[in-house]
Design a protein around this motif. Structure first.
Motif, PDB file in Angstrom:
ATOM      1  N   ILE A 117       0.850  -1.191   0.000  1.00 37.84           N
ATOM      2  CA  ILE A 117       0.000   0.000   0.000  1.00 37.84           C
ATOM      3  C   ILE A 117       0.882   1.236   0.000  1.00 37.84           C
ATOM      4  CG2 ILE A 117      -1.726   1.318   1.293  1.00 37.84           C
ATOM      5  CD1 ILE A 117      -2.756  -1.311   2.430  1.00 37.84           C
ATOM      6  N   PRO A 118       0.680   2.148  -0.964  1.00 38.84           N
ATOM      7  CA  PRO A 118       1.500   3.367  -1.010  1.00 38.84           C
ATOM      8  C   PRO A 118       1.358   4.175   0.279  1.00 38.84           C
ATOM      9  CG  PRO A 118       0.217   3.123  -3.026  1.00 38.84           C
ATOM     10  CD  PRO A 118      -0.300   2.105  -2.061  1.00 38.84           C
ATOM     11  N   ARG A 119       2.456   4.751   0.720  1.00 42.43           N
ATOM     12  CA  ARG A 119       2.453   5.589   1.926  1.00 42.43           C
ATOM     13  C   ARG A 119       2.810   7.015   1.530  1.00 42.43           C
ATOM     14  NH1 ARG A 119       3.056   4.021   7.544  1.00 42.43           N
ATOM     15  NH2 ARG A 119       3.207   1.881   6.795  1.00 42.43           N
ATOM     16  N   ILE A 120       1.925   7.952   1.831  1.00 41.82           N
ATOM     17  CA  ILE A 120       2.104   9.357   1.456  1.00 41.82           C
ATOM     18  C   ILE A 120       2.281  10.177   2.726  1.00 41.82           C
ATOM     19  CG2 ILE A 120       1.124  11.329   0.213  1.00 41.82           C
ATOM     20  CD1 ILE A 120      -0.713   9.286  -1.248  1.00 41.82           C
ATOM     21  N   TYR A 121       3.351  10.970   2.770  1.00 39.78           N
ATOM     22  CA  TYR A 121       3.636  11.808   3.941  1.00 39.78           C
ATOM     23  C   TYR A 121       3.275  13.261   3.632  1.00 39.78           C
ATOM     24  CZ  TYR A 121       6.305   7.819   5.701  1.00 39.78           C
ATOM     25  OH  TYR A 121       6.679   6.572   6.144  1.00 39.78           O
ATOM     26  N   ILE A 122       2.355  13.814   4.433  1.00 38.67           N
ATOM     27  CA  ILE A 122       1.936  15.215   4.266  1.00 38.67           C
ATOM     28  C   ILE A 122       2.067  15.898   5.627  1.00 38.67           C
ATOM     29  CG2 ILE A 122       0.120  16.771   3.479  1.00 38.67           C
ATOM     30  CD1 ILE A 122      -1.210  14.297   2.139  1.00 38.67           C
ATOM     31  N   PRO A 123       2.919  16.919   5.746  1.00 39.27           N
ATOM     32  CA  PRO A 123       3.135  17.554   7.046  1.00 39.27           C
ATOM     33  C   PRO A 123       1.854  18.120   7.677  1.00 39.27           C
ATOM     34  CG  PRO A 123       4.831  18.220   5.504  1.00 39.27           C
ATOM     35  CD  PRO A 123       3.786  17.485   4.712  1.00 39.27           C
ATOM     36  N   GLY A 124       1.729  17.890   8.983  1.00 41.27           N
ATOM     37  CA  GLY A 124       0.636  18.486   9.740  1.00 41.27           C
ATOM     38  C   GLY A 124       1.173  19.545  10.686  1.00 41.27           C
ATOM     39  N   ASP A 125       2.424  19.917  10.481  1.00 39.64           N
ATOM     40  CA  ASP A 125       3.134  20.941  11.255  1.00 39.64           C
ATOM     41  C   ASP A 125       2.508  22.320  10.983  1.00 39.64           C
ATOM     42  OD1 ASP A 125       5.254  23.067  10.314  1.00 39.64           O
ATOM     43  OD2 ASP A 125       6.215  22.082  12.008  1.00 39.64           O
ATOM     44  N   SER A 126       2.466  23.182  12.005  1.00 37.92           N
ATOM     45  CA  SER A 126       1.807  24.493  11.878  1.00 37.92           C
ATOM     46  C   SER A 126       2.341  25.313  10.714  1.00 37.92           C
ATOM     47  CB  SER A 126       1.991  25.300  13.167  1.00 37.92           C
ATOM     48  OG  SER A 126       1.354  24.687  14.243  1.00 37.92           O
ATOM     49  N   GLU A 184      -8.484  12.742  -4.601  1.00 40.36           N
ATOM     50  CA  GLU A 184      -7.948  12.139  -5.820  1.00 40.36           C
ATOM     51  C   GLU A 184      -7.804  10.626  -5.655  1.00 40.36           C
ATOM     52  OE1 GLU A 184      -7.075  12.767  -9.778  1.00 40.36           O
ATOM     53  OE2 GLU A 184      -7.680  14.278  -8.294  1.00 40.36           O
ATOM     54  N   LEU A 185      -7.369  10.221  -4.465  1.00 41.35           N
ATOM     55  CA  LEU A 185      -7.262   8.780  -4.190  1.00 41.35           C
ATOM     56  C   LEU A 185      -8.624   8.110  -4.287  1.00 41.35           C
ATOM     57  CD1 LEU A 185      -4.816   8.848  -1.120  1.00 41.35           C
ATOM     58  CD2 LEU A 185      -4.309   7.817  -3.347  1.00 41.35           C
ATOM     59  N   ALA A 186      -9.644   8.765  -3.708  1.00 34.53           N
ATOM     60  CA  ALA A 186     -11.006   8.212  -3.733  1.00 34.53           C
ATOM     61  C   ALA A 186     -11.551   8.169  -5.159  1.00 34.53           C
ATOM     62  CB  ALA A 186     -11.917   9.052  -2.843  1.00 34.53           C
ATOM     63  N   ASP A 187     -11.334   9.253  -5.903  1.00 36.96           N
ATOM     64  CA  ASP A 187     -11.843   9.317  -7.287  1.00 36.96           C
ATOM     65  C   ASP A 187     -11.213   8.251  -8.172  1.00 36.96           C
ATOM     66  OD1 ASP A 187     -13.386  11.430  -6.525  1.00 36.96           O
ATOM     67  OD2 ASP A 187     -12.173  12.988  -7.492  1.00 36.96           O
ATOM     68  N   ARG A 188      -9.950   7.925  -7.898  1.00 35.62           N
ATOM     69  CA  ARG A 188      -9.241   6.947  -8.732  1.00 35.62           C
ATOM     70  C   ARG A 188      -9.323   5.530  -8.164  1.00 35.62           C
ATOM     71  NH1 ARG A 188      -4.690   9.563 -12.124  1.00 35.62           N
ATOM     72  NH2 ARG A 188      -5.194  11.784 -12.024  1.00 35.62           N
ATOM     73  N   GLY A 189      -9.964   5.423  -6.995  1.00 37.39           N
ATOM     74  CA  GLY A 189     -10.114   4.100  -6.382  1.00 37.39           C
ATOM     75  C   GLY A 189      -8.796   3.496  -5.930  1.00 37.39           C
ATOM     76  N   ILE A 190      -7.871   4.372  -5.502  1.00 36.75           N
ATOM     77  CA  ILE A 190      -6.548   3.908  -5.063  1.00 36.75           C
ATOM     78  C   ILE A 190      -6.506   3.839  -3.536  1.00 36.75           C
ATOM     79  CG2 ILE A 190      -4.075   4.426  -5.039  1.00 36.75           C
ATOM     80  CD1 ILE A 190      -4.507   5.939  -7.691  1.00 36.75           C
ATOM     81  N   GLU A 191      -6.021   2.721  -3.019  1.00 39.56           N
ATOM     82  CA  GLU A 191      -5.865   2.593  -1.575  1.00 39.56           C
ATOM     83  C   GLU A 191      -4.451   3.036  -1.196  1.00 39.56           C
ATOM     84  OE1 GLU A 191      -6.158  -0.739   2.022  1.00 39.56           O
ATOM     85  OE2 GLU A 191      -6.396  -1.348  -0.068  1.00 39.56           O
TER      86      GLU A 191
END
Length: 518
Positions: A2-11, A28-35
């Protein structure tokens, strides 16, 4: 996998749009049906590239940035989940020049791990320092911290080990560890980055301090303007308690240590340790006279270690790698690394952790890339609103406590604010006095009255009313404030004022009056 995507939640990343990017990626993940699994990590500190999104691929992590929501569709079209090329492609994060040049000890995990995952923390070297500490005698822990050369990273630069030894040697029925996270200086965000990006390293550092000194209770005093840091630290403390890092038996040892998060009320002066103690006790945040020292009579009259976030967060690596390893970095009496925060009118703003010794010019011109406007650098203020303004003629000064003190400056919390040639240094000097007048706790006359008179006198200079006489008066006021104030607020305000006068005297001359038309 399963692909792992890192997106900062830092202020800092959130302020630059990271939340909108995260939602766009989720959609985009939902629209493309990607887990895929989205991990909200901290920021690596290269804020000029935020929001910086990373993807874990077979060949390691690949970064993209600064990503906008409008980029997301084309990112997926370019095969970003497998590291595909795109206009926002940055490659391996640790190869990005701004990050590759750093010596990351304290910030080694920031931006790399899930901040609230103890498993991630341990997988990246976490808890080794505390594991070593609970197997040692308290005096040996203090000795190791002392021999490392670690000094207070909050501004004063006082040797951490000496402070700990004082608390260890003082007999009392209760002792405390207080973390000063009231990060109020301009251009400073290192404390916040640690609390939001690697909170367990602070908890580990505080637990080691508790074991070393016999303190059983700790408090983290966080400024109210840091709601994300407060929430992150509260969650991390709960997780640490459940995992046995905190409580009656730290990591199964006979040592007891627990901690709480407390929130300040917006007073800059509560960054001063005795004002902070008063605030923690529920009193008005005003400075206490010293002696007695907080290490002997601190919180609730008990022996108290008060250290800055970065000081405490630097302890685990010392206890893991050893005093000699840490002391090998730096110069003179300034050992280890320092997280330099580059901000203001600068091209590449962010956090740069490096060993002491780089020159100010290297930091501003080479690392920071000069001004964002492209105009010449006129002045650099180091050490927050109480720091001196350095002109280009002092850019050869090494980043070192003693080197800066020799040039009538201070490193402080290592925040750097860059100004281009449009800055009016008379206005900056006035701002320093005004800031002091507004933030003064009012306890001592030199700070309370001196700063107010300072604003009035600088206003007279601006009006062209006997400028040389007024400059003489400001100089006298600064001497009174520097040597007569109870704490650093009044005592250090003369640094920006006098440096502006001494290095940028042309800005204190009356503007030429245009000749009347004949």
């Amino acid at each position: 996998m399963i692909p792992r995507i890192y997106i900062p939640g830092d202020s800092g990343a959130l302020a630059l749009g990271a939340e909108k990017v995260a939602k766009a990626i989720e959609k985009e993940l939902a629209d493309r049906g990607i887990e895929a699994k989205i991990v909200r990590n901290g920021s690596r500190g290269a804020y000029f590239l935020e929001p910086m999104v990373e993807v874990a691929t077979e060949n390691g992590r690949v970064a993209y940035g600064p990503v906008k929501p409008s980029d997301v569709k084309s990112l997926f079209d370019s095969g970003f989940l497998t590291g595909g090329h795109h206009k926002r492609w940055l490659g391996a994060p640790d190869k990005i020049p701004f990050l590759a040049r750093q010596t990351r000890l304290t910030f080694a995990r920031c931006g790399v791990i899930n901040p609230l995952s103890l498993d991630h923390y341990k997988a990246h070297g976490g808890l080794k320092g505390l594991q070593n500490a609970v197997a040692m005698a308290p005096a040996d822990i203090v000795k190791q911290v002392t021999e490392s050369g670690l000094r207070g990273r909050g501004g004063a630069g006082f040797p951490t080990g000496i402070k700990w030894k004082t608390v260890l040697d003082t007999i009392a029925d209760k002792k405390y560890i207080v973390c000063n996270a009231d990060e109020g200086d301009s251009a400073t965000f290192a404390d916040r980055m640690i609390m939001e990006g690697d909170p367990f390293v602070l908890i580990e550092g505080m637990a080691i301090a508790g074991v070393a000194t016999g303190a059983t209770k700790g408090f983290v005093y966080i400024r109210s303007e840091y709601p994300h840091a407060v929430a992150m630290m509260q969650k991390a403390v709960e997780a640490a308690r459940k995992a046995g890092l905190l409580g009656l038996n730290v990591l199964g040892s006979p040592h007891a240590f627990d901690m709480e998060i407390r929130v300040g009320a917006g007073a800059y002066v509560c960054g001063e340790e005795t004002s902070l103690l008063n605030s923690l006790e529920g009193k008005r945040g005003v400075v206490r006279a010293k002696p007695p020292l907080p290490a002997i009579q601190g919180l609730f009259g008990k022996p108290t270690v008060i250290n800055n976030v970065i000081s405490l967060a630097s302890v685990p690596v010392i206890m893991d790698k050893g005093a000699a390893f840490y002391k090998d970095f730096g110069m003179g009496r300034s050992r280890g690394t320092i997280p330099i925060q580059i901000a203001g009118n600068v091209r590449y703003g962010g956090l740069f952790e490096a060993a002491f010794g780089m020159t100010l010019g290297e930091i501003v011109d080479d690392i920071g890339g000069g001004t964002a406007t492209g105009r010449p650098v006129k002045a650099v203020q180091v050490g927050g609103p109480l720091g001196a303004y350095f002109p280009r003629s002092l850019f050869d000064t090494p980043f070192d406590y003693e080197a800066f003190a020799a040039k009538d400056g201070l490193i402080g919390h290592a925040g750097i604010t860059v100004f281009d040639d449009t800055a009016d240094m008379l206005k900056q000097a006035r701002f320093a006095m005004e800031f002091c007048a507004i933030e003064s706790c009012g306890k001592c006359t030199p700070c309370r009255i001196g700063s107010t008179r300072g604003v009035e006198t600088i206003d007279k200079i601006a009006r062209g009313s006997e400028p040389e006489k007024q400059i003489e008066l400001v100089t006298d006021l600064c001497n009174t404030m520097r040597f007569g104030s109870l704490c650093a607020l009044g005592g250090f305000t003369p640094y920006p004022v006098m440096s502006a006068i001494n290095h940028f005297r042309e800005d204190f001359k009356p503007a030429p009056v245009a000749e009347a038309a004949e």
